[in-house]
Enzyme design. Structure first.
Site: not given
Length: 156
Positions: A67-68, A71
């Site tokens: 998920h990170e 980003h």
């Protein structure tokens, strides 16, 4: 798990899933409470909550890292990296990354022990409140009449 091992894991996940190198720092941050991790926009570092690994294990940790990294890679490429952006949501789907992490802390619920019912002396409109109010200070919202305490109920 140490910060060095976390960094190696982040680099490996980035190379395998995204096909791109991770060129910044990744480390655990004990001060994160409610979030699984965060991507720092200015420094491009990734911080991970150690509770993710302690409570849920390696699979959840890899999910938060993916998920990170979504980003991270979108921000580096100048694309939409925020949760609301279509680029971000599409990359989440293609990399099979979670949108949210599992709950890390249990929230305390406050138990209501009393209920108060007030009634307007003029128009008989009733008001139910959790907190007792000063009838000298407050008036009816409809007709500006005086409020009277009708009942207070103890709940347990």
């Amino acid at each position: 798990m140490s910060d060095e091992k976390l960094y190696e894991l982040v680099c490996r996940v980035s190379k395998e899933i995204f096909g791109k190198d991770f060129q910044h720092k990744a480390y655990f941050n004990q001060r994160l409470r409610t979030t699984g991790g965060r991507y720092m926009l200015r420094s491009h570092h990734i911080e991970i909550n150690p509770l993710v690994f302690e409570k849920y294990g390696m699979d959840e940790l890899v999910g938060v890292i993916k998920h990170e990294l979504c980003h991270y890679h979108l921000h580096i490429e100048g694309k939409g990296y925020q949760h609301r952006d279509a680029d971000f949501r599409e990359l989440l789907k293609t990399t099979n990354s979670p949108r949210f992490c599992s709950t890390l802390i249990e929230r305390k619920t406050r138990k209501i022990t009393k209920r108060y019912t007030y009634m307007c002396a003029k128009c008989s409109l009733s008001y139910n409140r959790k907190i007792r109010l000063n009838t000298q200070k407050y008036r009816c919202g409809r007709c500006y009449g005086e409020l009277k305490l009708v009942s207070s109920v103890n709940l347990k």
